[in-house]
Design a protein around this motif. Structure first.
Motif, PDB file in Angstrom:
ATOM      1  N   PRO A   1      -2.885  -3.965   9.159  1.00  0.00           N
ATOM      2  CA  PRO A   1      -2.233  -2.826   8.506  1.00  0.00           C
ATOM      3  C   PRO A   1      -1.463  -3.195   7.236  1.00  0.00           C
ATOM      4  CG  PRO A   1      -2.001  -2.619  10.864  1.00  0.00           C
ATOM      5  CD  PRO A   1      -2.646  -3.957  10.612  1.00  0.00           C
ATOM      6  N   ARG A   2      -0.814  -4.353   7.227  1.00  0.00           N
ATOM      7  CA  ARG A   2      -0.030  -4.758   6.054  1.00  0.00           C
ATOM      8  C   ARG A   2      -0.901  -4.994   4.818  1.00  0.00           C
ATOM      9  NH1 ARG A   2      -0.236  -9.178   9.454  1.00  0.00           N
ATOM     10  NH2 ARG A   2      -1.269 -11.048   8.602  1.00  0.00           N
ATOM     11  N   GLU A   3      -2.207  -5.138   5.027  1.00  0.00           N
ATOM     12  CA  GLU A   3      -3.120  -5.413   3.925  1.00  0.00           C
ATOM     13  C   GLU A   3      -3.773  -4.152   3.363  1.00  0.00           C
ATOM     14  OE1 GLU A   3      -4.878  -9.775   4.973  1.00  0.00           O
ATOM     15  OE2 GLU A   3      -5.487  -8.159   6.352  1.00  0.00           O
ATOM     16  N   LEU A   4      -3.397  -3.002   3.899  1.00  0.00           N
ATOM     17  CA  LEU A   4      -4.012  -1.739   3.490  1.00  0.00           C
ATOM     18  C   LEU A   4      -2.997  -0.852   2.772  1.00  0.00           C
ATOM     19  CD1 LEU A   4      -6.002  -0.952   6.761  1.00  0.00           C
ATOM     20  CD2 LEU A   4      -6.907  -1.924   4.633  1.00  0.00           C
ATOM     21  N   SER A   5      -3.488  -0.015   1.878  1.00  0.00           N
ATOM     22  CA  SER A   5      -2.630   0.941   1.171  1.00  0.00           C
ATOM     23  C   SER A   5      -2.272   2.104   2.093  1.00  0.00           C
ATOM     24  CB  SER A   5      -3.349   1.469  -0.065  1.00  0.00           C
ATOM     25  OG  SER A   5      -4.439   2.301   0.322  1.00  0.00           O
ATOM     26  N   GLY A   6      -1.323   2.930   1.637  1.00  0.00           N
ATOM     27  CA  GLY A   6      -0.931   4.091   2.438  1.00  0.00           C
ATOM     28  C   GLY A   6      -2.084   5.042   2.676  1.00  0.00           C
ATOM     29  N   GLY A   7      -2.886   5.286   1.645  1.00  0.00           N
ATOM     30  CA  GLY A   7      -4.032   6.173   1.812  1.00  0.00           C
ATOM     31  C   GLY A   7      -5.067   5.612   2.750  1.00  0.00           C
ATOM     32  N   GLN A   8      -5.302   4.306   2.675  1.00  0.00           N
ATOM     33  CA  GLN A   8      -6.259   3.666   3.585  1.00  0.00           C
ATOM     34  C   GLN A   8      -5.757   3.722   5.021  1.00  0.00           C
ATOM     35  OE1 GLN A   8      -6.404  -0.138   1.614  1.00  0.00           O
ATOM     36  NE2 GLN A   8      -8.361   0.314   0.617  1.00  0.00           N
TER      37      GLN A   8
ATOM     38  N   ARG B   1       0.279  12.674  -5.043  1.00  0.00           N
ATOM     39  CA  ARG B   1      -0.540  13.888  -5.110  1.00  0.00           C
ATOM     40  C   ARG B   1      -2.038  13.591  -5.145  1.00  0.00           C
ATOM     41  NH1 ARG B   1       1.554  18.671  -3.379  1.00  0.00           N
ATOM     42  NH2 ARG B   1       3.706  18.886  -4.092  1.00  0.00           N
ATOM     43  N   THR B   2      -2.415  12.554  -5.847  1.00  0.00           N
ATOM     44  CA  THR B   2      -3.838  12.229  -5.950  1.00  0.00           C
ATOM     45  C   THR B   2      -4.401  11.822  -4.599  1.00  0.00           C
ATOM     46  OG1 THR B   2      -3.586  11.515  -8.241  1.00  0.00           O
ATOM     47  CG2 THR B   2      -5.540  10.749  -7.065  1.00  0.00           C
TER      48      THR B   2
END
Length: 262
Positions: free
Chosen positions: A149-156, A184-185
């Motif tokens: 999880p620490r290696e992923l962005s918020g969207g991912q 927003r994007t």
């Protein structure tokens, strides 16, 4: 106000009828009713402290109401136990506001989704391909399943949470502020994903947000909650164009940055 029918008039998948819930003598919900049909999205909108998350926990069977009833597929999700309870809960899933906190940091993203598949009874040998298929379904490269999880962005991470919810083949997913921590994007991409998944799978959503603009793009109907009471309910387009209650108009002004139509 006690809405109890769906937009199509069909039998509700989720039916909440005159539910009241108190905490330490203070009312969190007061005679709240709602209904969600198969394949429908009901947007639940209100400011912080309005009772949205309490209602979500009641819908998921994590809390029992003090009065009133909650029925999912005709049964009380709070009282079911054993095999019947597990089978029902597989059909009722959850996407949280903060997926990073809901994912075990010691597990890779794919392992978190595989765990949901195991609970659903998917054989071990079939899980790797099922995880890859779920990642593709939510717009993620299957290779990301190997990341923590620490290696992923918020969207991912939010897409991983959606994949985990879809792993059991649910009929209804409760989404509790899933876009609030995203820009927003990324919000728009997640909303497009949820819309596409609904079109392809027929899943229903109870979508909770403080942002009426977010809910407008996803929901068929909207229910406005304030201080534990339902103030207004109706088709999303109608509430957007002509909100009847001053509080709804205030929410709309906050979403658009301008005055709402009186």
């Amino acid at each position: 106000m006690t809405p109890s029918t769906t937009a199509s008039g069909s039998t509700p998948l989720l039916q909440v009828d005159k539910v009241t819930k108190n905490f330490r003598g203070r009312p969190a919900l007061q005679e709240v009713s709602l209904a969600v049909a198969a394949g429908e999205t009901l947007g639940l909108v209100g400011e912080s402290g309005s009772g949205k998350s309490t209602l979500a926990r009641l819908a998921l069977g994590l809390l029992a109401p003090d009065a009133g009833t909650v029925r999912f597929a005709g049964q009380d999700p709070y009282r079911l136990r054993g095999r019947t309870g597990r089978s029902l809960r597989a059909r009722l899933q959850f996407v949280p506001q903060h997926p990073r906190g809901s994912l075990n940091p010691a597990l890779r993203a794919g392992e978190a989704v595989a765990f949901a598949l195991r609970l659903h009874g998917t054989p071990r040998r079939e899980r790797p391909e099922a995880v890859a298929a779920l990642f593709r379904q939510v717009g993620l490269e299957p290779g990301l399943a190997r990341r923590f999880p620490r290696e992923l962005s918020g969207g991912q991470l939010q897409r991983v949470a959606v994949a985990r919810a879809l792993a059991t083949g649910p009929d209804l997913v409760v989404c509790d502020e899933p876009t609030s921590a995203l820009d927003r994007t990324v919000q728009a991409r997640l909303l497009d994903l949820l819309t596409g998944l609904q079109e392809s799978t027929g899943v229903a959503y109870l979508f909770i947000s403080h942002d009426l603009a977010v809910v407008r793009h996803l929901a068929h109907r909207v229910l406005v909650l304030r201080r534990g009471r339902v103030l207004e309910e109706g088709p999303a387009a109608e509430l957007w164009e002509a909100p009847a209650h001053p509080y709804t108009r205030a929410l709309l002004e906050a979403a658009t940055g301008g005055p709402a139509t009186p």
